[in-house]
Design a protein around this motif. Structure first.
Motif, PDB file in Angstrom:
ATOM      1  N   UNK A   1     -61.995  20.656  20.611  1.00 39.91           N
ATOM      2  CA  UNK A   1     -62.555  20.660  21.973  1.00 39.91           C
ATOM      3  C   UNK A   1     -61.783  21.634  22.857  1.00 39.91           C
ATOM      4  N   UNK A   2     -60.473  21.639  22.719  1.00 38.02           N
ATOM      5  CA  UNK A   2     -59.661  22.527  23.542  1.00 38.02           C
ATOM      6  C   UNK A   2     -59.919  23.995  23.206  1.00 38.02           C
ATOM      7  N   UNK A   3     -59.944  24.282  21.913  1.00 35.37           N
ATOM      8  CA  UNK A   3     -60.205  25.656  21.477  1.00 35.37           C
ATOM      9  C   UNK A   3     -61.581  26.127  21.934  1.00 35.37           C
ATOM     10  N   UNK A   4     -62.570  25.257  21.821  1.00 36.47           N
ATOM     11  CA  UNK A   4     -63.929  25.637  22.227  1.00 36.47           C
ATOM     12  C   UNK A   4     -64.003  25.904  23.723  1.00 36.47           C
ATOM     13  N   UNK A   5     -63.254  25.109  24.503  1.00 33.83           N
ATOM     14  CA  UNK A   5     -63.269  25.312  25.961  1.00 33.83           C
ATOM     15  C   UNK A   5     -62.645  26.664  26.304  1.00 33.83           C
ATOM     16  N   UNK A   6     -61.551  26.993  25.656  1.00 38.83           N
ATOM     17  CA  UNK A   6     -60.914  28.292  25.920  1.00 38.83           C
ATOM     18  C   UNK A   6     -61.853  29.427  25.516  1.00 38.83           C
TER      19      UNK A   6
ATOM     20  N   UNK B   1     -55.218  27.416  12.256  1.00 41.10           N
ATOM     21  CA  UNK B   1     -55.602  28.098  13.499  1.00 41.10           C
ATOM     22  C   UNK B   1     -57.103  27.991  13.749  1.00 41.10           C
ATOM     23  N   UNK B   2     -57.887  28.092  12.677  1.00 38.85           N
ATOM     24  CA  UNK B   2     -59.346  27.978  12.829  1.00 38.85           C
ATOM     25  C   UNK B   2     -59.716  26.559  13.269  1.00 38.85           C
ATOM     26  N   UNK B   3     -59.070  25.576  12.701  1.00 34.88           N
ATOM     27  CA  UNK B   3     -59.345  24.180  13.065  1.00 34.88           C
ATOM     28  C   UNK B   3     -59.037  23.954  14.537  1.00 34.88           C
ATOM     29  N   UNK B   4     -57.946  24.537  14.976  1.00 30.66           N
ATOM     30  CA  UNK B   4     -57.622  24.410  16.406  1.00 30.66           C
ATOM     31  C   UNK B   4     -58.674  25.113  17.265  1.00 30.66           C
ATOM     32  N   UNK B   5     -59.084  26.304  16.824  1.00 23.81           N
ATOM     33  CA  UNK B   5     -60.091  27.063  17.592  1.00 23.81           C
ATOM     34  C   UNK B   5     -61.383  26.272  17.735  1.00 23.81           C
TER      35      UNK B   5
ATOM     36  N   UNK C   1     -64.593  34.176  18.667  1.00 22.46           N
ATOM     37  CA  UNK C   1     -63.382  33.360  18.747  1.00 22.46           C
ATOM     38  C   UNK C   1     -62.105  34.199  18.819  1.00 22.46           C
ATOM     39  N   UNK C   2     -62.249  35.496  18.782  1.00 20.58           N
ATOM     40  CA  UNK C   2     -61.085  36.360  18.984  1.00 20.58           C
ATOM     41  C   UNK C   2     -60.001  36.192  17.939  1.00 20.58           C
ATOM     42  N   UNK C   3     -60.380  35.941  16.718  1.00 19.57           N
ATOM     43  CA  UNK C   3     -59.368  35.675  15.697  1.00 19.57           C
ATOM     44  C   UNK C   3     -59.553  36.564  14.475  1.00 19.57           C
ATOM     45  N   UNK C   4     -59.735  37.854  14.709  1.00 19.39           N
ATOM     46  CA  UNK C   4     -59.945  38.758  13.573  1.00 19.39           C
ATOM     47  C   UNK C   4     -58.737  38.752  12.634  1.00 19.39           C
ATOM     48  N   UNK C   5     -57.566  38.493  13.201  1.00 21.39           N
ATOM     49  CA  UNK C   5     -56.345  38.539  12.389  1.00 21.39           C
ATOM     50  C   UNK C   5     -56.219  37.409  11.392  1.00 21.39           C
ATOM     51  N   UNK C   6     -56.921  36.311  11.630  1.00 18.31           N
ATOM     52  CA  UNK C   6     -56.749  35.205  10.667  1.00 18.31           C
ATOM     53  C   UNK C   6     -57.690  35.335   9.479  1.00 18.31           C
ATOM     54  N   UNK C   7     -58.712  36.209   9.579  1.00 18.42           N
ATOM     55  CA  UNK C   7     -59.652  36.465   8.486  1.00 18.42           C
ATOM     56  C   UNK C   7     -60.389  35.200   8.075  1.00 18.42           C
TER      57      UNK C   7
ATOM     58  N   UNK D   1     -46.721  23.778  23.408  1.00 23.72           N
ATOM     59  CA  UNK D   1     -47.239  22.417  23.503  1.00 23.72           C
ATOM     60  C   UNK D   1     -48.758  22.431  23.567  1.00 23.72           C
ATOM     61  N   UNK D   2     -49.366  21.568  22.790  1.00 22.85           N
ATOM     62  CA  UNK D   2     -50.816  21.467  22.801  1.00 22.85           C
ATOM     63  C   UNK D   2     -51.501  22.498  21.917  1.00 22.85           C
ATOM     64  N   UNK D   3     -50.767  23.465  21.427  1.00 23.86           N
ATOM     65  CA  UNK D   3     -51.358  24.492  20.565  1.00 23.86           C
ATOM     66  C   UNK D   3     -51.444  24.014  19.130  1.00 23.86           C
ATOM     67  N   UNK D   4     -51.910  24.911  18.264  1.00 24.31           N
ATOM     68  CA  UNK D   4     -52.082  24.507  16.873  1.00 24.31           C
ATOM     69  C   UNK D   4     -50.755  24.183  16.207  1.00 24.31           C
ATOM     70  N   UNK D   5     -50.757  23.167  15.386  1.00 19.77           N
ATOM     71  CA  UNK D   5     -49.575  22.819  14.627  1.00 19.77           C
ATOM     72  C   UNK D   5     -49.687  23.465  13.257  1.00 19.77           C
TER      73      UNK D   5
END
Ligand code: PMP
Length: 396
Positions: free
Chosen positions: A285-290, A278-282, A242-248, A53-57
């Motif tokens: 506002x929520x992604x940036x806060x995390x 996933x990048x859009x979610x990152x 952003x810790x997302x090396x896997x999404x390239x 819930x609340x994560x990327x769709x």
């Protein structure tokens, strides 16, 4: 260059068209629950899929469609992220952007865009990220190596770079600079970058790789300079901060002219739709806060390492800067001198007997007797410090 054009440039996938233009498979990916085309979902026959819930769709039901070739929403979020007005009053827009499969795609694309194989060359400033020269070789583009000035500042030798650029027979088209540097962790001085950009006779492009910029002080990024300097390209990535090396997902900020060239030559659907979701979610506002929270935790551990590492017998000086998510430290021999063999032995023993893998960056990498240590979680740092102390005692 005429860019590849697809029918979706003319007719959007707005849900009302029957799309029989691009040889897609309307049944979607072979994932249980996701076989049916989208119109079936409105009858409740499949489950819309997201993560917690609340994560990327991620719209698994649309995976049978090619992704958006233009990524305007994502580009706008990247512009918002880097618009600080710290360096200029001009504002970045999606026209200033190319997004690629990691910055690695951009490193290669820039070479293919600007260099004539077999004739042209690029300037690289070792010690630096290895892909600049790998991609140059793959593209039959030569290197002019202008080493960074000595540790720990690892500043760029602007006199030597400018001299290399003044000599037309070098055929230099691109200068690859890295700030904060890998493996140096040092931020380049703005004045040095500006001096190269202002070279009076050279006609090429300065590529500033800011892969680690999210670990540097706020507003250190020069991405906004792309609104003012037509000969500057700033590369960033979601792989590090952003810790997302896997999404390239890599981003290039440049003049609309250069961004346009890269966009025209890229493969039409280079960014996978799960990656942009996933990048859009990152970048929300929520992604940036995390991300901010995670950055603070990394910087805490960086501070801790700066205090605790020098207390370990056999650990020498910090070489380089403190602007990234890794640190470069010397390993000392029994006489207290920085020593390549000790660093290499520690590197190997750490991995083989303690299960801790760091990076050896020795003399051959321009950093005599050094290890590059990525900053992990608190628990990982604790384990690393214990393992390093034991290992140094064993090898010295
Ligand atoms: N630039 C530098 C300086 C790097 O260290 C790396 C990754 N190690 C990259 C670019 C490549 O990043 P990406 O994952 O975006 O391709």
């Amino acid at each position: 260059l005429e860019p590849y054009r697809c029918a979706r440039d003319d007719y959007k996938d707005d849900g009302s068209n029957i799309l029989l233009d691009a040889n897609e498979n309307a049944f979607g990916p072979p994932i249980p629950g996701n076989y049916l085309p989208r119109d079936a979902t409105t009858n409740g026959t499949t489950n819309g899929t997201g993560t917690s819930a609340g994560g990327p769709q991620i719209d698994f039901l649309s995976l049978h469609r090619y992704p958006d070739p233009h990524q305007l929403e994502l580009k706008q979020l990247l512009c918002n992220l880097r618009t600080t007005h710290a360096h200029t009053t001009k504002t970045l827009t999606p026209d200033n952007l190319f997004v690629g499969v990691g910055s690695d795609e951009a490193i290669d694309a820039l070479l293919r865009c600007f260099c004539v194989p077999g004739r042209d060359r690029i300037v690289v400033c070792p010690p630096t990220y290895g892909m600049y020269s790998v991609s140059a070789h793959v593209n039959d583009v030569g290197l002019v190596k202008v080493p960074l000035l000595s540790a720990p500042t690892f500043a760029v030798d602007t006199d030597a770079v400018c001299a290399a650029l003044s000599d037309d027979s070098n055929h230099v088209k691109l200068v690859y600079l890295c700030s904060p540097g890998n493996p140096t962790g040092a931020l380049l001085a703005k004045e040095d970058v500006q001096r190269i950009l202002e070279h009076p006779t050279w006609n090429g492009v300065v590529v500033l790789d800011e892969a680690y910029i999210d670990f540097a002080p706020d507003e250190a990024s020069l991405a906004e300079w792309a609104t003012e300097w037509p000969n500057l390209v700033v590369m960033q990535t979601l792989s590090k901060g952003f810790g997302m090396a896997g999404i390239r997902l890599g981003a290039v900020f440049a003049s609309p002219a250069i961004a346009g060239l890269l966009n025209n030559m890229k493969a039409p659907y280079n960014i996978p739709s799960p990656t942009s979701a996933l990048a859009t979610y990152a970048l929300s506002a929520n992604g940036l806060a995390i991300t901010r929270g995670n950055k603070a935790r990394i910087l805490d551990q960086r501070d801790r390492l700066l205090v605790e590492l020098p207390r370990i017998p056999g650990v020498g000086r910090l070489r380089g800067g403190v602007c990234s998510n890794f640190l470069l430290f010397e390993m000392l021999d029994a006489q207290g001198r920085p020593d390549n063999a000790t660093a290499l032995a520690v590197y190997e023993r750490l991995a083989e007997t303690k299960g801790v893998v760091v990076r050896f960056r020795g003399k051959e990498h321009g950093c005599l007797g050094c290890l590059r240590i990525t900053i992990g979680t608190k628990e990982e740092v604790t384990r690393f410090l214990e393992a390093l102390e034991l290992t140094l005692a064993e090898v010295r």
